[in-house]
Write an enzyme that holds these catalytic residues in place. Structure first.
Site, PDB file in Angstrom:
ATOM      1  CG  ASP A  59      39.663  40.256  36.059  1.00 26.37           C
ATOM      2  OD1 ASP A  59      39.085  41.186  36.636  1.00 26.37           O
ATOM      3  OD2 ASP A  59      39.076  39.278  35.582  1.00 26.37           O
ATOM      4  CB  THR A  92      36.733  40.208  40.718  1.00 26.16           C
ATOM      5  OG1 THR A  92      37.809  40.858  40.061  1.00 26.16           O
ATOM      6  CG2 THR A  92      35.568  40.110  39.780  1.00 26.16           C
ATOM      7  CB  THR A  93      40.829  42.202  43.545  1.00 22.02           C
ATOM      8  OG1 THR A  93      41.158  41.799  42.224  1.00 22.02           O
ATOM      9  CG2 THR A  93      41.979  41.908  44.455  1.00 22.02           C
ATOM     10  CG  ASP A 385      37.177  43.973  34.633  1.00 20.26           C
ATOM     11  OD1 ASP A 385      36.520  43.049  34.119  1.00 20.26           O
ATOM     12  OD2 ASP A 385      38.067  43.789  35.473  1.00 20.26           O
TER      13      ASP A 385
END
Length: 524
Positions: A59, A92-93, A385
């Site tokens: 994550d 997020t990545t 998520d």
């Protein structure tokens, strides 16, 4: 002669050096999380130097949050990944990698002596074009319940396919979609409780319609209570000492000691009597309940639960419609919690108390099973998520296609726009399109595929009007994403592009880095 205007312990980096420092920091962070992107992304093992705790995760926000970074530009990227995590919960990545790629492209342009402000203007034009294309590509199935449910399942599968839960993604995406639909459009994930129980396999995890508290009833109390009236309290029920700080009692005979104990018991009994006046059949306390008050509760046929953790108590009050009380003088002013049935159940090796038919009907519990604590923690992060993205999708119901499809559609729109932009700005607009194409390239690289061949095929396919083409990473070919069900939230993609552009712009504006220790008070 140069004049020293800064105090001691202040260093300054100017123009080129400052910009290099900003770019290098941001690009390094992008490269750090790049390998975790997509269904074939790898995990990172983070180990703490001070204690023995370790963490396995892919994550982006968790990785960046856990690493202390010194570079100011790197911190900007950490912040946008955090905002993405708070706003949407996933992507997020992607947002970190896209920012880093935008800066990598900007660095090449600056080497060609193009001014940062020109690049920023170009990036802004490109951002508007790409968001416009994304909106045109978005599909809204919210009117058709069956199709929308399928969208939710597919979004959950897409999110989970890059996580630890990928081998059981069908099972978990159904868990997540069902849990979110129970919320009836609310985005408050507090109503969904996640309990982690070591043992069993991930596939043994299940969704339960009630609320589960990791506690059990007191001794000799009924194992189940129907039509429960629940008082949730935060009060001390240990033997109620006659408490005066610093006071000592001296007694000259055991009979006086007995009188003192009797007075304490009387005090406790009157407190329990006041609690009983609420007309309840279950009493749940955040603090301990000693043997004597527990016995009194049992005699009055009131089930008691002691030492429920604070989060559990707060959430229990939320889902049963009650409130946490600490004084018992006004029963009429207090809201009691209600539910149809409270019973003890066995999950794995442990006993839990389960509340079914709560007043707030959208409450539910997801019980996660797994072999080790690290697996369970990562499963919880992955599920969080998916739940976050799904809850946002019930608000913003539009969806776009994943697998690099949306990025390539945006890249095509940006390339078209670049042809109508005059001057050096057009170079920046083209650079933006290249940065967007990096995301599908990284997806292919992480899967060990020939990215240059695949991406040129994907580009040709989309430029020829097949707007649903994307990367099928399991088979290493171009496929129709709509058929494969690789669907992502429109809000997520929009947030990724706009946040990444803003972050790149912030760092491009930097032309001076001044490092200084905090000022100390002058002792004159």
């Amino acid at each position: 002669m140069s004049v020293q205007i800064f105090g001691d312990q202040v260093t300054e980096e100017r123009a080129e050096n400052a910009r290099m420092s900003a770019f290098v920091g941001a690009i390094a962070v992008g490269d750090l999380v790049k390998t975790t992107l997509g269904p074939k992304g790898m995990d990172k093992l983070l180990q703490s130097a001070s204690n023995d705790s370790s963490l396995v995760t892919n994550d982006g926000a968790t990785i960046l949050k856990s690493i202390p970074l010194d570079n100011p530009a790197a911190k900007v990227l950490v912040n946008i990944s955090k905002v993405q995590d708070d706003e949407v919960g996933d992507g997020t990545t992607s947002v970190t990698v896209l920012s880093a790629e935008l800066l990598r492209e900007a660095e090449k342009l600056i080497d060609q002596k193009i001014h940062p402000q020109t690049i920023i203007e170009g990036y802004r034009i490109a951002c508007v074009a790409s968001l416009g294309a994304l909106e045109r590509a978005a599909v809204d199935n919210s009117k058709d319940h069956a199709k929308f449910y399928e969208d939710l399942l597919n979004i959950a599968k897409t999110t989970l396919s890059s996580k630890i839960l990928s081998q059981d993604k069908d099972h978990f995406s159904k868990l997540a979609a069902d849990a979110i639909l129970r919320l009836n459009g609310s985005t408050n994930l507090e109503h969904i409780q996640i309990i982690k129980i070591i043992g069993g396999n991930l596939s043994d995890s299940f969704l339960d319609g009630g609320f589960i508290l990791p506690k059990r009833f007191g001794n000799n109390q009924a194992k189940s209570v129907k039509n429960a009236k629940i008082l949730i309290a935060n009060t001390s029920l240990d033997t109620d000492k006659v408490k005066i700080f610093g006071a000592k009692f001296k007694v000259d005979s055991t009979s006086k000691l007995a009188r003192l104990e009797k007075a304490e018991r009387e005090k406790m009994k009157s407190k329990i009597d006041r609690i009983a006046k609420f007309g309840i059949n279950i009493f749940i306390n955040r603090q301990l309940i000693y043997d004597y008050p527990e016995q009194l509760f049992t005699d009055m046929e009131i089930n008691s639960i002691e030492h429920a953790d604070f989060e559990g108590v707060e959430r229990l009050a939320l889902v049963t419609g009650g409130e946490v009380v600490s004084t018992f003088n006004n029963p009429e002013k207090c809201r009691l919690g209600e539910c149809d049935l409270v019973e003890e159940v066995m999950i794995g090796e442990e006993v839990f108390t389960k509340f079914t038919g709560c007043k707030v009907s959208n409450a539910c519990t997801i019980v996660l099973r797994g072999a080790t604590l690290q697996v369970l923690d990562e499963a919880e992060r992955s599920l969080h998520d998916a739940l976050s993205v799904l809850s946002q999708t019930t608000k913003e119901t539009r969806t776009v296609l994943g697998g690099g499809c949306a990025e390539m559609v945006m890249s095509k729109a940006v390339d078209t726009t670049a042809q109508n932009v005059e001057g050096k700005k057009s170079l920046a607009v083209e650079a933006f399109a290249r940065a967007l194409r990096q995301l599908p390239t990284i997806l292919a690289d992480n899967a060990g595929l020939d990215s240059s061949e695949l991406i040129s095929k994907l580009r040709a396919s989309i430029y020829n009007g097949m707007t649903t083409s994307g990367l099928d990473l399991n088979n290493g070919k171009i496929a129709d994403m709509r058929e494969l069900g690789v669907v992502e939230s429109y809000k997520l993609k929009r947030a990724v592009v706009s946040s990444a552009t803003e972050a790149a712009e912030v760092l491009l504006r930097v032309d001076n880095i001044i490092r200084a220790k905090p000022r100390t008070a002058n002792r004159g």
